[in-house]
Design an enzyme around this catalytic site. Structure first.
Site: not given
Length: 279
Positions: A74, A76, A105, A232
């Site tokens: 991946d 980003d 966040d 992520d």
């Protein structure tokens, strides 16, 4: 078939200079940026499954059965920390219209499903019928400020150099718009010989649809069970499971360990060098 070498997009003052126009110019960004030099974008259409049928893997299967031979990253939240630039530009648009902005966040959960999903999630519910207009504004503004604060995560360049020297074939698949994906790779990661780089294209499937990964697996030339999918978010782990790749979650990005494990990560690592222990 591999894309021909083209001049990489240049970065000036934190934004991207416009490349020569081509048939697929973005309607709001102006002339499309030059494609990345590593591009295989849907080279033969979604035909990969006829050679290596997709086989979802059981969660947390051992890594020792078949040695990994390739890696699909991946972008980003995995290779590049782009959170600040994305949040700043979307918040600026919201503030211009007197709409509520969000802290970083919140953007960790807006990112991952593509730019349209980001724009939709950032808008108040009573403005989501205007998602397309805000998407166009975001892509135009963000496209001019891609690399103000964006940078590779700690240890990523050293990791990629080690993989390059092994050598280990590598590719990148992102849900970020394709031109921006290629431009960021050309700017930050041009020294690495990725066999394929692909981002999102309007009208085409995105992660976690297994067909989004098919041309990248074809470019790697490996059956999916011999490829690690490094990411992520749950989107990356679901992509791995849907295709039969091995999902490896990273905790330095946008989501937490619990999400990665819940969605099928075979392993979750806390630092870039830890990936080498799995090879």
């Amino acid at each position: 078939m591999r894309g021909q070498r083209r001049d990489p997009a240049s970065v000036v003052g934190g934004g991207l200079s416009k490349g020569p126009a081509n048939d697929s110019s973005h309607p709001t960004l102006g002339p499309k940026l030059p494609l990345g030099s590593h591009l295989y974008l849907y080279p033969d259409g979604p035909t990969f499954g006829r050679r290596f049928p997709f086989r979802p893997r059981p969660i947390r299967q051992t890594m020792t059965q078949d040695k990994p031979l390739g890696i699909l990253f991946d972008l980003d939240g995995t290779l590049l920390d782009s959170l600040a630039d994305i949040a700043r530009e979307m918040n600026a648009i919201l503030a211009e219209d007197g709409l509520p902005t969000h802290d970083h966040d919140a953007y960790r959960y807006f990112i991952g499903g593509g730019a349209r999903h980001l724009a939709q999630q950032a808008l108040p519910e009573n403005r989501r019928d205007q998602t397309e207009a805000y998407l166009d504004r975001f892509e135009r503004r963000y496209g001019q400020n891609l690399v103000v604060e964006t940078a590779p995560y700690p240890g990523i360049l050293e990791l990629l150099r080690t993989l390059r020297d092994r050598p280990m074939p590598m590719a990148i698949l992102s849900n970020k718009p394709h031109d921006m994906t290629c431009a960021l790779v050309d700017h930050f990661l041009d020294e690495f010989p990725f066999v394929a780089v692909a981002g999102a294209v309007d009208g085409e499937v995105k992660k976690p649809d297994p067909l989004a990964a098919a041309p990248l697996l074809g470019a790697l030339g490996l059956p999916p069970e011999r490829v690690l999918m490094i990411g992520d978010t749950k989107t990356d782990m679901l992509t791995a499971r849907a295709t039969g790749m091995r999902g490896i979650g990273v905790t330095w990005g946008f989501r937490d360990r619990a999400e990665l494990e819940e969605h099928g990560a075979e392993h979750v690592i806390d630092s870039a060098p830890a990936l080498l222990d799995l090879l």
